[in-house]
Enzyme design. Sequence first.
Site, PDB file in Angstrom:
ATOM      1  N   GLY A 227       1.837   2.500  11.014  1.00 47.81           N
ATOM      2  CA  GLY A 227       2.866   3.537  10.987  1.00 47.81           C
ATOM      3  C   GLY A 227       3.529   3.842  12.329  1.00 47.81           C
ATOM      4  O   GLY A 227       4.264   4.819  12.455  1.00 47.81           O
TER       5      GLY A 227
ATOM      6  N   GLU B 236      -7.412   5.122   7.459  1.00 53.18           N
ATOM      7  CA  GLU B 236      -7.116   6.518   7.112  1.00 53.18           C
ATOM      8  C   GLU B 236      -8.290   7.157   6.385  1.00 53.18           C
ATOM      9  O   GLU B 236      -8.451   8.378   6.411  1.00 53.18           O
ATOM     10  CB  GLU B 236      -5.824   6.581   6.269  1.00 53.18           C
ATOM     11  CG  GLU B 236      -4.591   6.421   7.154  1.00 53.18           C
ATOM     12  CD  GLU B 236      -3.357   5.869   6.457  1.00 53.18           C
ATOM     13  OE1 GLU B 236      -3.331   5.801   5.213  1.00 53.18           O
ATOM     14  OE2 GLU B 236      -2.412   5.476   7.168  1.00 53.18           O
TER      15      GLU B 236
ATOM     16  N   LYS C 251       0.100   4.282  -0.430  1.00 51.93           N
ATOM     17  CA  LYS C 251      -0.548   5.516   0.070  1.00 51.93           C
ATOM     18  C   LYS C 251      -0.262   6.664  -0.907  1.00 51.93           C
ATOM     19  O   LYS C 251      -0.148   6.422  -2.103  1.00 51.93           O
ATOM     20  CB  LYS C 251      -0.092   5.821   1.494  1.00 51.93           C
ATOM     21  CG  LYS C 251      -0.266   4.596   2.387  1.00 51.93           C
ATOM     22  CD  LYS C 251      -0.198   4.877   3.839  1.00 51.93           C
ATOM     23  CE  LYS C 251      -0.400   3.562   4.595  1.00 51.93           C
ATOM     24  NZ  LYS C 251      -0.510   3.718   6.027  1.00 51.93           N
TER      25      LYS C 251
ATOM     26  N   GLU D  99      -6.117  -4.568  10.400  1.00 53.19           N
ATOM     27  CA  GLU D  99      -5.108  -3.534  10.655  1.00 53.19           C
ATOM     28  C   GLU D  99      -5.485  -2.750  11.908  1.00 53.19           C
ATOM     29  O   GLU D  99      -6.280  -1.801  11.826  1.00 53.19           O
ATOM     30  CB  GLU D  99      -5.043  -2.553   9.474  1.00 53.19           C
ATOM     31  CG  GLU D  99      -4.594  -3.170   8.177  1.00 53.19           C
ATOM     32  CD  GLU D  99      -3.948  -2.124   7.270  1.00 53.19           C
ATOM     33  OE1 GLU D  99      -2.813  -2.364   6.845  1.00 53.19           O
ATOM     34  OE2 GLU D  99      -4.545  -1.077   7.011  1.00 53.19           O
TER      35      GLU D  99
ATOM     36  N   ASN E 215       0.866  -1.179   0.000  1.00 48.89           N
ATOM     37  CA  ASN E 215       0.000   0.000   0.000  1.00 48.89           C
ATOM     38  C   ASN E 215       0.903   1.229   0.000  1.00 48.89           C
ATOM     39  O   ASN E 215       1.469   1.593   1.025  1.00 48.89           O
ATOM     40  CB  ASN E 215      -0.889  -0.037   1.256  1.00 48.89           C
ATOM     41  CG  ASN E 215      -1.743   1.206   1.393  1.00 48.89           C
ATOM     42  OD1 ASN E 215      -1.819   2.021   0.468  1.00 48.89           O
ATOM     43  ND2 ASN E 215      -2.399   1.355   2.533  1.00 48.89           N
TER      44      ASN E 215
ATOM     45  N   HIS F 124     -10.026   1.397   4.596  1.00 46.47           N
ATOM     46  CA  HIS F 124      -8.774   1.675   5.314  1.00 46.47           C
ATOM     47  C   HIS F 124      -9.036   2.711   6.402  1.00 46.47           C
ATOM     48  O   HIS F 124      -9.790   3.663   6.192  1.00 46.47           O
ATOM     49  CB  HIS F 124      -7.703   2.187   4.338  1.00 46.47           C
ATOM     50  CG  HIS F 124      -6.336   2.173   4.948  1.00 46.47           C
ATOM     51  ND1 HIS F 124      -5.935   3.124   5.862  1.00 46.47           N
ATOM     52  CD2 HIS F 124      -5.303   1.319   4.821  1.00 46.47           C
ATOM     53  CE1 HIS F 124      -4.699   2.857   6.244  1.00 46.47           C
ATOM     54  NE2 HIS F 124      -4.291   1.760   5.627  1.00 46.47           N
TER      55      HIS F 124
HETATM   56  P1  PGA Z   1       2.317   0.641   7.641  1.00 51.22           P
HETATM   57  O1  PGA Z   1       0.891   0.852   6.923  1.00 51.22           O
HETATM   58  O2  PGA Z   1       2.869  -0.659   7.180  1.00 51.22           O
HETATM   59  O3  PGA Z   1       3.128   1.814   7.196  1.00 51.22           O
HETATM   60  O4  PGA Z   1       2.047   0.635   9.122  1.00 51.22           O
HETATM   61  C1  PGA Z   1       0.024  -0.205   6.695  1.00 51.22           C
HETATM   62  C2  PGA Z   1      -1.273   0.297   6.109  1.00 51.22           C
HETATM   63  O5  PGA Z   1      -1.728   1.384   6.505  1.00 51.22           O
HETATM   64  O6  PGA Z   1      -1.872  -0.372   5.259  1.00 51.22           O
END
Ligand code: PGA
Length: 241
Positions: free
Chosen positions: A169, A96, A8, A163, A6, A94
């Site tokens: 993150g 976010e 982003k 997740e 991903n 997701h």
């Molecule tokens: P990360 O993100 O591996 O940077 O923690 C995972 C995600 O948000 O899918």
Amino acid sequence: MYFVANWKMFGDLRTLNSLDKVIKFSKTNKKNKLKIVYCPPNTLIRPLSKRLKKTKIEVGAQNCHHSYDYGAYTGQVNSKMLKNVGAKYVILGHSENRQLGETDNLINLKIKNAIKSGLKIIFCIGETLKERRDKKTNQVLKRQIEKGLKSIKNKSKIIIAYEPVWSIGTGVIPKEKSLIQTISFIKSRFIKKYPKILYGGSVNTNNSHKLKKIRNIDGFLIGGASHNPKKFIDIIQKTIN
Ligand code: PGA
């Protein structure tokens, strides 16, 4: 075993050159069960899918609009458009995007229309730190699954990505025992054939040996560490071998 990258809101046309290492790796790796999916920003779906044409690596998007039909939605892209430029998957739900106001009902509509467009869905669920501290993890996951997948009978196109929001993150991953329990709780929500379940949240080269021990997992959704091809390959190698 799935390894979904991903990206982003990162990456431009130059970034694609760095993928040659992963392409080479995927060609030399003979394990049929290895599935690599890159989910770049929408601007890179077409060039990336062209580049990956003769490989087994697939391309996905990171979100889409809920409408199946075209319409006056400034700045939006629907699932048909994504399919048209080469996406095979779309990440939906997701955290976010949930944090920006995406509701379970809206995610449900997105999932239904994306399936109708012929995409496979990487459906993200996960609890916040507060929900975890309040011991509401299972309750939250149950609600997200029930509402998100409401009236979807055929779940063969759904892959669930667990997740935990507090893990994305942050560098923190759940303890082995707790992750195994949560994954089996998610699986228990599906009576017959359950969908594949991925784990996402701070997967990196330092913790992949721990994640390898989670036997009931079908793969990983990787954010930050997926931008770097060397790290991405390292994670794959450490978890599949
Ligand atoms: P990360 O993100 O591996 O940077 O923690 C995972 C995600 O948000 O899918």
